[in-house]
Design a protein around this motif. Structure first.
Motif, PDB file in Angstrom:
ATOM      1  N   UNK A   1      87.879 -11.115  57.616  1.00 47.72           N
ATOM      2  CA  UNK A   1      87.142 -10.481  58.623  1.00 47.72           C
ATOM      3  C   UNK A   1      88.213 -10.208  59.751  1.00 47.72           C
ATOM      4  N   UNK A   2      89.397 -10.903  59.874  1.00 48.77           N
ATOM      5  CA  UNK A   2      90.082 -10.553  60.886  1.00 48.77           C
ATOM      6  C   UNK A   2      90.835  -9.178  60.730  1.00 48.77           C
ATOM      7  N   UNK A   3      91.153  -8.790  59.402  1.00 42.85           N
ATOM      8  CA  UNK A   3      91.784  -7.677  59.000  1.00 42.85           C
ATOM      9  C   UNK A   3      90.595  -6.458  59.231  1.00 42.85           C
ATOM     10  N   UNK A   4      89.369  -6.753  58.743  1.00 52.19           N
ATOM     11  CA  UNK A   4      88.265  -5.875  58.757  1.00 52.19           C
ATOM     12  C   UNK A   4      88.090  -5.601  60.379  1.00 52.19           C
ATOM     13  N   UNK A   5      88.124  -6.458  60.992  1.00 50.91           N
ATOM     14  CA  UNK A   5      87.977  -6.183  62.618  1.00 50.91           C
ATOM     15  C   UNK A   5      89.251  -5.339  63.128  1.00 50.91           C
ATOM     16  N   UNK A   6      90.352  -5.539  62.521  1.00 57.49           N
ATOM     17  CA  UNK A   6      91.348  -4.904  62.978  1.00 57.49           C
ATOM     18  C   UNK A   6      91.313  -3.166  62.356  1.00 57.49           C
ATOM     19  N   UNK A   7      90.715  -3.112  61.406  1.00 52.32           N
ATOM     20  CA  UNK A   7      90.314  -1.949  60.694  1.00 52.32           C
ATOM     21  C   UNK A   7      89.495  -0.997  61.510  1.00 52.32           C
TER      22      UNK A   7
ATOM     23  N   UNK B   1     101.392  -5.508  60.459  1.00 50.32           N
ATOM     24  CA  UNK B   1     101.889  -6.781  60.607  1.00 50.32           C
ATOM     25  C   UNK B   1     100.749  -7.932  60.108  1.00 50.32           C
ATOM     26  N   UNK B   2      99.588  -7.675  60.208  1.00 49.23           N
ATOM     27  CA  UNK B   2      98.401  -8.599  59.513  1.00 49.23           C
ATOM     28  C   UNK B   2      98.475  -8.573  58.171  1.00 49.23           C
ATOM     29  N   UNK B   3      98.683  -7.305  57.556  1.00 49.34           N
ATOM     30  CA  UNK B   3      98.885  -7.206  56.250  1.00 49.34           C
ATOM     31  C   UNK B   3      99.960  -8.185  55.614  1.00 49.34           C
ATOM     32  N   UNK B   4     101.054  -8.016  56.325  1.00 51.23           N
ATOM     33  CA  UNK B   4     102.267  -8.767  55.905  1.00 51.23           C
ATOM     34  C   UNK B   4     102.254 -10.043  56.133  1.00 51.23           C
ATOM     35  N   UNK B   5     101.519 -10.604  57.160  1.00 50.72           N
ATOM     36  CA  UNK B   5     101.494 -12.043  57.407  1.00 50.72           C
ATOM     37  C   UNK B   5     100.734 -12.828  56.323  1.00 50.72           C
ATOM     38  N   UNK B   6      99.522 -12.122  55.896  1.00 46.26           N
ATOM     39  CA  UNK B   6      98.637 -12.665  55.009  1.00 46.26           C
ATOM     40  C   UNK B   6      99.084 -12.593  53.757  1.00 46.26           C
TER      41      UNK B   6
ATOM     42  N   UNK C   1      92.281  -2.235  52.871  1.00 43.39           N
ATOM     43  CA  UNK C   1      92.120  -2.077  54.444  1.00 43.39           C
ATOM     44  C   UNK C   1      93.332  -1.532  55.083  1.00 43.39           C
ATOM     45  N   UNK C   2      94.458  -2.034  54.571  1.00 35.95           N
ATOM     46  CA  UNK C   2      95.964  -1.390  55.033  1.00 35.95           C
ATOM     47  C   UNK C   2      95.936   0.020  54.537  1.00 35.95           C
ATOM     48  N   UNK C   3      95.510   0.371  53.544  1.00 36.95           N
ATOM     49  CA  UNK C   3      95.498   1.965  53.320  1.00 36.95           C
ATOM     50  C   UNK C   3      94.635   2.717  54.238  1.00 36.95           C
ATOM     51  N   UNK C   4      93.614   2.098  54.725  1.00 37.05           N
ATOM     52  CA  UNK C   4      92.713   2.794  55.356  1.00 37.05           C
ATOM     53  C   UNK C   4      93.328   2.957  56.717  1.00 37.05           C
ATOM     54  N   UNK C   5      94.011   2.013  57.287  1.00 38.68           N
ATOM     55  CA  UNK C   5      94.890   2.326  58.340  1.00 38.68           C
ATOM     56  C   UNK C   5      95.770   3.519  58.083  1.00 38.68           C
ATOM     57  N   UNK C   6      96.292   3.647  56.913  1.00 37.66           N
ATOM     58  CA  UNK C   6      97.383   4.874  56.796  1.00 37.66           C
ATOM     59  C   UNK C   6      96.475   6.045  56.849  1.00 37.66           C
ATOM     60  N   UNK C   7      95.268   5.858  56.311  1.00 36.29           N
ATOM     61  CA  UNK C   7      94.534   7.159  56.472  1.00 36.29           C
ATOM     62  C   UNK C   7      94.118   7.567  58.039  1.00 36.29           C
ATOM     63  N   UNK C   8      93.865   6.708  58.669  1.00 33.91           N
ATOM     64  CA  UNK C   8      93.445   6.880  60.158  1.00 33.91           C
ATOM     65  C   UNK C   8      94.694   7.346  60.986  1.00 33.91           C
ATOM     66  N   UNK C   9      96.022   6.822  60.588  1.00 39.88           N
ATOM     67  CA  UNK C   9      97.177   7.237  61.384  1.00 39.88           C
ATOM     68  C   UNK C   9      97.679   8.596  61.045  1.00 39.88           C
ATOM     69  N   UNK C  10      97.120   8.924  59.579  1.00 37.61           N
ATOM     70  CA  UNK C  10      97.145  10.432  59.181  1.00 37.61           C
ATOM     71  C   UNK C  10      96.225  11.451  60.001  1.00 37.61           C
ATOM     72  N   UNK C  11      95.348  10.915  60.285  1.00 36.86           N
ATOM     73  CA  UNK C  11      94.224  11.712  61.184  1.00 36.86           C
ATOM     74  C   UNK C  11      94.740  11.763  62.560  1.00 36.86           C
ATOM     75  N   UNK C  12      95.323  10.791  63.109  1.00 40.71           N
ATOM     76  CA  UNK C  12      95.710  11.017  64.475  1.00 40.71           C
ATOM     77  C   UNK C  12      97.091  11.900  64.683  1.00 40.71           C
ATOM     78  N   UNK C  13      97.944  11.846  63.476  1.00 39.61           N
ATOM     79  CA  UNK C  13      99.219  12.619  63.463  1.00 39.61           C
ATOM     80  C   UNK C  13      98.527  14.075  63.252  1.00 39.61           C
TER      81      UNK C  13
ATOM     82  N   UNK D   1      80.681   3.480  59.745  1.00 37.27           N
ATOM     83  CA  UNK D   1      79.557   2.690  59.538  1.00 37.27           C
ATOM     84  C   UNK D   1      79.868   2.199  57.929  1.00 37.27           C
ATOM     85  N   UNK D   2      80.590   3.057  57.057  1.00 39.71           N
ATOM     86  CA  UNK D   2      80.988   2.429  55.842  1.00 39.71           C
ATOM     87  C   UNK D   2      81.748   1.216  56.008  1.00 39.71           C
ATOM     88  N   UNK D   3      82.831   1.167  57.036  1.00 37.84           N
ATOM     89  CA  UNK D   3      84.021   0.166  57.232  1.00 37.84           C
ATOM     90  C   UNK D   3      83.078  -1.247  57.447  1.00 37.84           C
ATOM     91  N   UNK D   4      81.876  -1.058  58.470  1.00 36.41           N
ATOM     92  CA  UNK D   4      81.092  -2.048  58.848  1.00 36.41           C
ATOM     93  C   UNK D   4      80.314  -2.550  57.649  1.00 36.41           C
TER      94      UNK D   4
END
Length: 578
Positions: free
Chosen positions: A484-490, A524-529, A557-569, A383-386
């Motif tokens: 918005x594209x990055x937020x949607x990916x998050x 990939x999205x972070x690098x392209x942007x 946003x990219x660091x949020x992705x890092x935290x989420x992959x850590x959860x899955x790991x 909800x916070x990300x939204x």
């Protein structure tokens, strides 16, 4: 009765209680996954709830553990009050299994002869490298200690036949008609309150009966009192819970008190029914017949009294359940009137949903409870990300400060929820738990830390946007589109993380390829942007400071992705069976 004999009796009682706790703990750990399966049956009709309560209590040998668990689940909103009442009724039937086990194995089969040899097998199992074998070893040792304690209790109590004056004094308590029934009922209630174990009180009652200290009808009165005394545990657990938890505990009290009232009104006919069933079922003398007396503990009369008392315990709870199960809605209505919600109580939108009543009596189920809270925490974090996405799209409007306040609040909520879950897990890990559960708890500690960091990220984005506004910088339409594209990916990565949490919770997580794919998309999205921003600055003379704020948000946003992959790991390390 000498001092040594008194301490021997108390020590034997302690051994009995410790053995029961150890056996219950071993059963819980050995059957942890199966117990979780039982929980799914709780969400159906009252009759299914009764069977669930009966099954769980028969497995873990503790109605107190079941009722405390139910109170916690009601507090969490996992069970409705009506569903909980059905489970509590079933728990009352399930606890009668202990009385039969003690009557048969402890008095008739005298399993204490095999208890010491059994402890050898328990010790060997406990030294196994396999977690399940250790749990079975704990179960065997607890089982042995329980019956050794019972044997020592029988041997250490004095033979009152050798002291007629004392025996006459004790038996005189039973010579006051219905007043004696009430006296022994109160004694059973108080003894259960002191020992906090109806099973221990039942064992003491069986010993007193088998030795001829008290007649059969007074022993039955004690058993009725034990049913009232055992309700105190659930009420203690509910004292730190919410209004619904207190109501669930009160329903347990109403259920047992109502049963005792009708049993007292029909006391003599009820005892005759118990005696007739015992006589016809086992071919033994009728323990409720006039002139019935126990000559020796191992006589047919002694066996009839023990089986009759166990039969009364089972029949009382079964009949009471068959009567009361039709009135669960009315019981729920009654306890709602008795236990009213505090006036002017503030409705807390973001409160702990599953663990507000503290750790359960069953550690394996406590882990289940904590995992439910973690999934709830992950959904709050999403909800916070939204809101962060909304803040980006409204950074230049009057709504921004309102959204920023929400993100600050979510950051505070994340801090509080992380602390509460970690404290709860710390309480669970203090108890004796299986190795696999210990690994899960370690993973869960890490997961709540990552989720707290995700909560911080939304507030970080709001601060970046606020600084942008202070310096009067604006994002163009293309920047907003890319953000918005990055937020949607998050948000999509959040969905993957929550799916993995749910799959792990159900024991269905086999790999986390989906999480790696979501993380790769974000990188990939972070690098392209980032490359596109650098090119725009070089070629088009784009405002440098606005670009810095843009990239700061992209990096957040990219660091949020890092935290989420850590959860899955962490899920992969703690919840996938390898």
């Amino acid at each position: 009765m000498g001092i040594l004999q008194i301490f021997t009796l108390l020590g034997a009682l302690g051994m009995f209680l410790y053995g029961m706790n150890l056996m219950s703990s071993g059963l819980q750990k050995a059957a942890g996954d199966k117990l979780r399966g039982f929980l799914s049956a709780m969400t159906s009709n009252p009759f299914k709830g009764v069977m669930t309560g009966l099954g769980i209590t028969s497995i873990i040998q503790s109605s107190s553990a079941t009722t405390v668990m139910v109170v916690s689940f009601v507090n969490a909103g996992l069970l409705t009050l009506t569903q909980a009442i059905g489970v509590i009724m079933g728990a009352n039937i399930g606890t009668t299994v202990t009385a039969w086990m003690v009557s048969w194995l402890g008095f008739k089969a005298d399993i204490s002869i095999l208890a010491v040899p059994l402890m050898l097998f328990g010790f060997l199992c406990s030294n196994s490298k396999k977690d399940q074998h250790k749990n079975i070893g704990e179960l065997i040792v607890g089982f042995s200690l329980l019956f050794l304690g019972l044997s020592f209790m029988k041997e250490s109590v004095p033979d009152l036949r050798e002291t007629p004056q004392v025996l006459e004094f004790v038996t005189s308590w039973a010579a006051h008609g219905f007043g004696s029934v009430l006296l022994f009922l109160a004694f059973g209630t108080v003894l259960t309150l002191v020992l906090q174990s109806s099973s221990a009180t039942m064992a003491i009652t069986l010993i007193m009966l088998s030795l001829g200290w008290i007649p059969f009808n007074m022993a039955c009165a004690m058993v009725l009192g034990e049913n009232i005394g055992t309700t105190i545990t659930a009420n203690i657990a509910a004292s730190v819970g919410n209004t619904q938890a207190k109501r669930a505990a009160m329903s347990h009290t109403i259920f047992n008190v109502f049963g005792v009232i009708w049993a007292l009104i029909l006391f003599n006919p009820f005892l005759q029914l118990v005696g007739t069933i015992t006589e016809n079922l086992f071919g033994l003398p009728n323990p409720a017949a006039d002139g019935f007396a126990i000559t020796e503990a191992n006589s047919a009369e002694g066996t009839a009294a023990l089986y009759g008392l166990s039969m009364l315990h089972t029949l009382f709870n079964t009949i009471n359940t068959l009567i009361m199960v039709w009135f669960t809605k009315w019981i729920a209505l009654a306890v709602s009137k008795i236990v009213r919600a505090p006036k002017n109580q503030e409705k807390e939108v973001f409160r702990l949903k599953y663990i507000s009543a503290g750790p359960l009596a069953t550690p394996e189920l406590s882990v289940e409870q904590a995992f439910n809270e973690i999934i709830h925490f992950a959904n709050i974090s999403k909800n916070g990300a939204n809101y962060a996405k909304e803040a980006i799209n409204n950074a230049d409007t009057n709504m921004f400060e309102e959204l920023r306040a929400k993100l600050v609040k979510y950051e505070e909520i994340s801090d509080r929820v992380e602390y509460e879950i970690a404290t709860f897990l710390n309480g669970v890990s203090v108890a004796e738990i299986s190795e696999s559960t210990s690994i899960k708890i370690k993973s869960m500690y890490k997961i709540v830390g990552e989720l707290e960091s995700l909560g911080d990220s939304g507030e970080t984005i709001s601060r970046i946007l606020s600084r942008k506004n202070v310096h009067n910088k604006k994002f163009d339409a293309n920047d907003i589109k890319n953000l918005n594209e990055m937020a949607d990916a998050v948000i999509a990565a959040y969905d993957v993380m929550i799916d993995n949490l749910n799959a792990a919770h159900k024991g269905e997580l086999t790999n986390i390829t989906n999480a790696y794919n979501a993380e790769e998309r974000l990188n990939t999205l972070r690098n392209n942007l980032r490359d596109a921003v650098i090119e725009d600055i070089d070629n088009d003379g784009k405002n440098y400071q606005a670009s810095v704020y843009f990239m700061d948000i992209i990096n957040a946003f990219e660091r949020m992705g890092d935290f989420m992959i850590n959860v899955s790991q962490d899920l992969e390390n703690g919840f996938i069976h390898k």
